[in-house]
Design a protein around this motif. Structure first.
Motif, PDB file in Angstrom:
ATOM      1  N   GLY A 252      21.951  17.791  21.225  1.00 57.30           N
ATOM      2  CA  GLY A 252      20.752  17.603  22.036  1.00 57.30           C
ATOM      3  C   GLY A 252      20.929  17.973  23.484  1.00 57.30           C
ATOM      4  N   GLY A 253      22.071  18.589  23.847  1.00 56.22           N
ATOM      5  CA  GLY A 253      22.344  18.942  25.230  1.00 56.22           C
ATOM      6  C   GLY A 253      21.890  20.345  25.582  1.00 56.22           C
ATOM      7  N   ASP A 254      21.716  20.578  26.875  1.00 52.46           N
ATOM      8  CA  ASP A 254      21.266  21.867  27.392  1.00 52.46           C
ATOM      9  C   ASP A 254      22.456  22.603  27.984  1.00 52.46           C
ATOM     10  N   PRO A 255      22.893  23.719  27.400  1.00 55.13           N
ATOM     11  CA  PRO A 255      24.047  24.446  27.934  1.00 55.13           C
ATOM     12  C   PRO A 255      23.811  25.029  29.320  1.00 55.13           C
ATOM     13  N   ASN A 256      22.554  25.081  29.726  1.00 53.85           N
ATOM     14  CA  ASN A 256      22.234  25.589  31.061  1.00 53.85           C
ATOM     15  C   ASN A 256      22.090  24.481  32.096  1.00 53.85           C
ATOM     16  N   ARG A 257      22.292  23.236  31.673  1.00 56.43           N
ATOM     17  CA  ARG A 257      22.236  22.116  32.625  1.00 56.43           C
ATOM     18  C   ARG A 257      23.484  21.247  32.453  1.00 56.43           C
ATOM     19  N   ILE A 258      24.608  21.850  32.696  1.00 59.64           N
ATOM     20  CA  ILE A 258      25.874  21.120  32.639  1.00 59.64           C
ATOM     21  C   ILE A 258      26.308  20.795  34.059  1.00 59.64           C
ATOM     22  N   ALA A 259      26.547  19.523  34.326  1.00 59.03           N
ATOM     23  CA  ALA A 259      27.070  19.079  35.618  1.00 59.03           C
ATOM     24  C   ALA A 259      28.548  18.761  35.457  1.00 59.03           C
ATOM     25  N   LEU A 260      29.404  19.507  36.137  1.00 59.39           N
ATOM     26  CA  LEU A 260      30.814  19.150  36.173  1.00 59.39           C
ATOM     27  C   LEU A 260      30.971  17.898  37.025  1.00 59.39           C
ATOM     28  N   MET A 261      31.771  16.951  36.573  1.00 60.00           N
ATOM     29  CA  MET A 261      32.005  15.742  37.362  1.00 60.00           C
ATOM     30  C   MET A 261      33.455  15.317  37.202  1.00 60.00           C
ATOM     31  N   GLY A 262      34.123  15.056  38.315  1.00 57.19           N
ATOM     32  CA  GLY A 262      35.503  14.616  38.254  1.00 57.19           C
ATOM     33  C   GLY A 262      35.815  13.660  39.378  1.00 57.19           C
ATOM     34  N   HIS A 263      36.864  12.883  39.152  1.00 56.88           N
ATOM     35  CA  HIS A 263      37.331  11.923  40.149  1.00 56.88           C
ATOM     36  C   HIS A 263      38.747  12.265  40.559  1.00 56.88           C
ATOM     37  N   SER A 264      39.021  12.251  41.863  1.00 56.42           N
ATOM     38  CA  SER A 264      40.365  12.476  42.394  1.00 56.42           C
ATOM     39  C   SER A 264      40.887  13.832  41.933  1.00 56.42           C
ATOM     40  N   ALA A 265      41.994  13.879  41.184  1.00 55.13           N
ATOM     41  CA  ALA A 265      42.477  15.174  40.694  1.00 55.13           C
ATOM     42  C   ALA A 265      41.454  15.829  39.771  1.00 55.13           C
ATOM     43  N   GLY A 266      40.622  15.030  39.109  1.00 53.27           N
ATOM     44  CA  GLY A 266      39.529  15.602  38.331  1.00 53.27           C
ATOM     45  C   GLY A 266      38.488  16.256  39.225  1.00 53.27           C
ATOM     46  N   ALA A 267      38.270  15.685  40.419  1.00 52.16           N
ATOM     47  CA  ALA A 267      37.372  16.313  41.391  1.00 52.16           C
ATOM     48  C   ALA A 267      37.997  17.578  41.955  1.00 52.16           C
ATOM     49  N   ASP A 268      39.320  17.556  42.177  1.00 51.28           N
ATOM     50  CA  ASP A 268      40.006  18.789  42.572  1.00 51.28           C
ATOM     51  C   ASP A 268      39.787  19.862  41.514  1.00 51.28           C
ATOM     52  N   SER A 269      39.844  19.446  40.246  1.00 51.72           N
ATOM     53  CA  SER A 269      39.618  20.394  39.150  1.00 51.72           C
ATOM     54  C   SER A 269      38.224  21.002  39.235  1.00 51.72           C
ATOM     55  N   VAL A 270      37.247  20.205  39.646  1.00 53.74           N
ATOM     56  CA  VAL A 270      35.895  20.739  39.831  1.00 53.74           C
ATOM     57  C   VAL A 270      35.897  21.801  40.931  1.00 53.74           C
ATOM     58  N   THR A 271      36.588  21.542  42.041  1.00 52.20           N
ATOM     59  CA  THR A 271      36.619  22.535  43.125  1.00 52.20           C
ATOM     60  C   THR A 271      37.275  23.827  42.644  1.00 52.20           C
ATOM     61  N   TRP A 272      38.288  23.712  41.787  1.00 48.46           N
ATOM     62  CA  TRP A 272      38.927  24.928  41.266  1.00 48.46           C
ATOM     63  C   TRP A 272      37.991  25.664  40.311  1.00 48.46           C
ATOM     64  N   PHE A 273      37.185  24.930  39.543  1.00 46.53           N
ATOM     65  CA  PHE A 273      36.150  25.582  38.740  1.00 46.53           C
ATOM     66  C   PHE A 273      35.217  26.388  39.651  1.00 46.53           C
ATOM     67  N   LEU A 274      34.801  25.786  40.754  1.00 46.17           N
ATOM     68  CA  LEU A 274      33.915  26.475  41.688  1.00 46.17           C
ATOM     69  C   LEU A 274      34.552  27.762  42.198  1.00 46.17           C
ATOM     70  N   GLN A 275      35.845  27.689  42.487  1.00 46.30           N
ATOM     71  CA  GLN A 275      36.543  28.861  43.018  1.00 46.30           C
ATOM     72  C   GLN A 275      36.714  29.950  41.966  1.00 46.30           C
ATOM     73  N   ARG A 276      36.862  29.551  40.716  1.00 48.12           N
ATOM     74  CA  ARG A 276      37.112  30.523  39.648  1.00 48.12           C
ATOM     75  C   ARG A 276      35.853  31.235  39.172  1.00 48.12           C
ATOM     76  N   HIS A 277      34.680  30.676  39.468  1.00 45.04           N
ATOM     77  CA  HIS A 277      33.432  31.220  38.913  1.00 45.04           C
ATOM     78  C   HIS A 277      32.437  31.518  40.033  1.00 45.04           C
ATOM     79  N   PRO A 278      32.741  32.518  40.858  1.00 48.30           N
ATOM     80  CA  PRO A 278      31.843  32.804  41.980  1.00 48.30           C
ATOM     81  C   PRO A 278      30.487  33.347  41.550  1.00 48.30           C
TER      82      PRO A 278
END
Length: 538
Positions: free
Chosen positions: A214-240
């Motif tokens: 029932g999920g929307d592949p076009n509305r995915i929110a990455l969410m992380g805490h601490s090193a998981g949040a760092d992982s989100v920033t690296w996702f941002l950097q990898r997918h310009p």
């Protein structure tokens, strides 16, 4: 009518076809990893699928240890109703007495090298408009953490907010971030950030399969805490460009800090020797290391003689140098961002420390930063309180300020920044922790202690869930009343849950970031923007 939530714990990352799960005690979703048999939450609201035998990749054991994850295709029926094991965790011996009670209590069901799986909590109905999905990555210094902790149970968030919640396991410590020494024939440089490659494969699976829940592949929110949040920033950097997610939520990120160039060579050699692999660097030593039982490696890295923790390395594939410049040059994903931290993000890392000079020498090197030069930044503070604030600023706050400011400077408009201030007595596991690192997570996931929580805590949980889910559903508008888009030169920093304000209409107090960021602007930013170093926290 109460909602039902389905839970599924997928231990197979593969491509799926749509299956329907509704109104049954053991709902089934059909995927190309097999028929995943989940469980209804019993209270009306969610269905939960948790596989324990099928990884989302081939088990990274034996010859596959220290190799990139490989997607698994299967047609088996899987019992997805139980939590799978954690990946092997490493807790620095000197801090285990503080870290384990806060981050690993109660512990996961088990730990195992065969651990690559994900969990999904989905509302019962998969009909109608596809729902936003939240893709959760735990913290833990890239050394510990697991999606199997009860703290991260997604039932409440999925049920209350009508979203799909996904949590994933990824490899950490030496299993997920091996150095391989300077000899890249052991482990090539492009295969040293395996934990980040695990995250990428997990997100790929979600993109391809979330519609079945029932999920929307076009509305995915990455969410992380601490090193998981760092992982989100690296996702941002990898997918310009064309990022495989719609938005990013970062809780207490230590962005910019703790990344080394390419290797922890000495630590890798020390480890190899300690477990009996004394060959020169090369394939013979690697073959020896792959034959060492995972439990023996785990025990060594949780012992007093273990070398420093392994972490992410610069490889120009998963982690890049000069990340601020990449943002300014539009070489990072241009998606809406919700980012912030805790009023007392540094307190748990300062428990037991009172000697500021000794702390500075141990953290930054003898004489590199002195107590005298920091004194004007922290007037009236000393001992534990000063160390706590220094750790917060250098470790978390200033990184968040730099990251959000760079996005705004680059022209991004949907940036929302916050600082969280709620303190509840039943969460204070050590004295004087305040609004400490991770103390917002019980409110976010609704996993607070029902017998000890105050009415304000219960209310804030609902409010914070609403904020996060609103952002996941539509990140192009404010996630809460009176929360303006972030501008570092205006009163746009959201103070969340200060002064007992816990309902949606008053939880935000918009203030200027200048006072909060004062120590960053005056001192810490120039340290954080130096070339990568091993100093600091992740």
């Amino acid at each position: 009518m109460m909602k039902r939530i389905y839970f599924v714990s997928l231990t197979a990352l593969v491509f799926s076809t749509i299956g329907k799960a509704s109104g049954v005690a053991s709902p089934t979703i059909v995927t190309t990893s097999g028929k995943l048999v989940g469980v209804n939450d019993g209270a009306g609201g969610t269905c939960i699928f948790r596989p324990i035998l099928k990884p989302y990749a081939h088990p990274p054991t034996g010859d596959l240890r220290w190799t990139p994850p490989a997607a698994l295709i299967s047609s088996q029926t899987v019992d997805a109703s139980k939590l799978g094991p954690s990946c092997f965790q490493q807790f620095a011996f000197a801090t285990q007495s503080v870290i384990i009670p806060i981050f690993n209590t109660p512990p996961p069901p088990s730990e195992n090298e065969d651990c690559l799986y994900l969990n999904i909590w989905a509302p019962e109905s998969i009909q109608g408009t596809p729902k936003a999905a939240i893709f959760w990555m735990y913290g833990g210094i890239l050394s510990f953490g697991t999606a199997s902790l009860p703290h991260y149970d997604g039932t409440s968030l999925a049920k209350n907010q009508d979203v799909v919640v996904v949590s994933i396991n990824y490899r950490t410590n030496v299993f997920g971030f091996p150095s391989g020494g300077a000899n890249t024939t052991e482990i090539p440089l492009n295969q040293r950030n395996l934990g980040l490659l695990d995250q990428e494969l997990a997100l790929q699976w979600v993109r391809q399969n979330i519609h079945a829940f029932g999920g929307d592949p076009n509305r995915i929110a990455l969410m992380g805490h601490s090193a998981g949040a760092d992982s989100v920033t690296w996702f941002l950097q990898r997918h310009p460009t064309n990022p495989p997610f719609q938005s990013a939520i970062m809780l207490s990120s230590a962005f910019l800090v703790g990344t080394t160039p390419t290797t922890y060579e000495q630590a890798w050699t020390t480890f190899a020797t300690a477990v009996g692999c004394t060959q020169p660097a090369g394939m013979q030593r690697l073959r020896c290391l792959k034959q060492v039982p995972g439990s023996k490696i785990h025990d060594y890295f949780n012992s007093p003689t273990a070398p420093p923790m392994f972490a992410a390395l610069l490889d120009n594939i998963t982690v890049f140098p000069n990340p601020v410049n990449r943002i300014l040059d539009h070489k990072a994903a241009r998606v809406p961002i919700l980012q912030g931290g805790m009023q007392d993000d540094g307190s748990i890392f300062a428990v037991g420390d009172t000697d500021v000079g000794a702390f500075l020498n141990a953290t930054f090197g003898p004489g590199t930063i002195t107590q005298a030069e920091l004194a004007p930044l922290y007037p009236g503070l000393s001992g534990f309180q000063e160390i706590s604030q220094i750790t917060r600023d250098f470790g978390f706050l200033c990184s968040t300020s730099i990251h959000t400011n760079a996005y705004v400077q680059s022209g991004a408009t949907n940036v929302f920044r916050y600082i969280y201030g709620a303190v509840f007595a039943d969460l204070q596991k050590f004295p004087d922790l305040g609004a400490y690192h991770s103390s917002e997570l019980p409110e976010l996931f609704g996993t607070f202690n029902l017998t000890t929580a105050t009415g304000s805590e219960v209310q804030l949980s609902n409010t914070f869930q609403t904020i996060v889910a609103s952002f996941a559903k539509n990140p192009f508008v404010s996630p809460s009343p009176a929360w303006p888009r972030y501008d570092p030169n205006d009163t746009t920093l959201a103070k969340l849950a200060y002064d007992g304000n816990v309902v949606l209409t008053n939880v935000v107090q918009a203030v200027s970031p200048a006072q909060l960021d004062m120590a960053c602007t005056a001192f810490w930013n120039k340290i954080l923007l130096l070339p990568p170093t091993v100093a600091g926290l992740v």
